[in-house]
Design a protein around this motif. Sequence first.
Motif, PDB file in Angstrom:
ATOM      1  N   THR A   1       0.806  -1.230   0.000  1.00  0.00           N
ATOM      2  CA  THR A   1       0.000   0.000   0.000  1.00  0.00           C
ATOM      3  C   THR A   1       0.838   1.278   0.000  1.00  0.00           C
TER       4      THR A   1
ATOM      5  N   PRO B   1      -5.206   3.931  -1.218  1.00  0.00           N
ATOM      6  CA  PRO B   1      -5.935   2.747  -1.669  1.00  0.00           C
ATOM      7  C   PRO B   1      -5.260   1.471  -1.185  1.00  0.00           C
ATOM      8  N   ALA B   2      -6.021   0.392  -1.158  1.00  0.00           N
ATOM      9  CA  ALA B   2      -5.535  -0.883  -0.613  1.00  0.00           C
ATOM     10  C   ALA B   2      -4.710  -1.629  -1.655  1.00  0.00           C
TER      11      ALA B   2
ATOM     12  N   GLN C   1      -2.810   0.053  -7.916  1.00  0.00           N
ATOM     13  CA  GLN C   1      -3.955   0.467  -8.713  1.00  0.00           C
ATOM     14  C   GLN C   1      -3.485   0.803 -10.131  1.00  0.00           C
TER      15      GLN C   1
ATOM     16  N   THR D   1      -8.956   1.295  -9.466  1.00  0.00           N
ATOM     17  CA  THR D   1      -9.046  -0.167  -9.453  1.00  0.00           C
ATOM     18  C   THR D   1      -7.706  -0.777  -9.820  1.00  0.00           C
TER      19      THR D   1
ATOM     20  N   GLY E   1      -8.235  -5.097  -6.070  1.00  0.00           N
ATOM     21  CA  GLY E   1      -9.587  -4.605  -5.840  1.00  0.00           C
ATOM     22  C   GLY E   1      -9.759  -3.139  -6.183  1.00  0.00           C
ATOM     23  N   SER E   2     -10.965  -2.631  -5.893  1.00  0.00           N
ATOM     24  CA  SER E   2     -11.331  -1.254  -6.243  1.00  0.00           C
ATOM     25  C   SER E   2     -11.505  -0.399  -4.995  1.00  0.00           C
ATOM     26  N   ASN E   3     -11.153   0.864  -5.131  1.00  0.00           N
ATOM     27  CA  ASN E   3     -11.209   1.812  -4.025  1.00  0.00           C
ATOM     28  C   ASN E   3     -11.921   3.081  -4.462  1.00  0.00           C
TER      29      ASN E   3
ATOM     30  N   TRP F   1      -9.093   7.042   1.081  1.00  0.00           N
ATOM     31  CA  TRP F   1      -9.619   6.019   0.174  1.00  0.00           C
ATOM     32  C   TRP F   1     -10.191   4.854   0.973  1.00  0.00           C
TER      33      TRP F   1
ATOM     34  N   GLN G   1     -11.558   0.776   0.354  1.00  0.00           N
ATOM     35  CA  GLN G   1     -11.761  -0.336  -0.568  1.00  0.00           C
ATOM     36  C   GLN G   1     -13.224  -0.764  -0.530  1.00  0.00           C
TER      37      GLN G   1
ATOM     38  N   GLY H   1     -13.107  -6.429  -3.619  1.00  0.00           N
ATOM     39  CA  GLY H   1     -11.840  -7.132  -3.709  1.00  0.00           C
ATOM     40  C   GLY H   1     -11.614  -7.837  -5.027  1.00  0.00           C
TER      41      GLY H   1
END
Length: 340
Positions: A251, A273-274, A277, A291, A295-297, A306, A308, A311
């Motif tokens: 991250t 974000p996790a 991206q 994304t 996963g997407s944030n 941010w 998430q 996943g």
Amino acid sequence: MKLSRVFISGILFCFLSFNSALKAQTIIILQQDKPTSIRGLSVVDDKTAWISGSKGYIAKTEDGGKTWNWQQIKGYEKSDFRDIEAFNDKEAVIMSAGSPSFILKTIDGGQTWQEKYKKTDTTYFLDAMDFADKLHGYILGDPIDNKFLLLETKDRGETWSEANNPPDALTGEAAFAASGTCLRVSDKGTIYIASGGKRARLISLKPNANSWQYSNLPITHGQSSEGAFSLSIGQNHGIIVGGDYAKDKKTDSAATIYTSHPTPSFISPQTGPAGFQSSVEHIKSDIFLSTGTPGSNISVDGGRTWKQIDGTSFNVCRKAKRGKLVLLAGNGGKIGILKL
């Protein structure tokens, strides 16, 4: 005491509203289990969208993503179409990464495709495409002789030529053909490039300017798998995302906020974000979606924090040029829709 209660109540209201906005975001899978990795996505409006992917696959929807018309373009079954620019339900331009490099165009909804550019030189590797308007567009390619390749069209993708003033590239610097969004042209005509590898930089050229502007980015870089992968320009500022796709759960330094007043500056988010991206998109106001493979944030405060929201692995996310439809796409022919 009354002022304190009002102040505390205000903070609580903002906190609850923020969390409520985050919880309202969900991603629903529309399509999957197709033999293609999708990285090209162009959403025209709330009905029409096109995708492009590996093994020569193209798909189009005309009902907001409910159904998709798939095809594998004959003669291009080995091509990896990393980006697509659609003008409407009939007309679209696609570009392939790798060798040979192709640019194709359709004016009949994908029934036929015309070859507009071909390069068999293995030093050519196309990364991303964007249009300033209906006529004027650009395609970014990896550096050749310490200059980024920049192709330009002035006739809606019918003909392409190399730009006279391409940006400089540092040793070990390149662009990522991960989502077609490392190149963006703003509404005002400024060209933006996000780079990675040994260096991570934001490279930009304003309309009618003669020289490019170069800014170092506070995003993970140094290895060939690291750097800035995508950028999106919002109403007042931009967001740049990336990280390390080889260590996609990492991250650290995966996003930054870009402002240009009075000079370019970058602000690291309080909560990023996790993980890695590969694509970021401005949705509306201060809302941005990003994304990647982990996963997407989403951020509802302009990229400062941010959260998430899903996943599932995706490569790209894009919003309708005219409308509210937001789609995502990834490996295995996977296509998703963001529900706000």
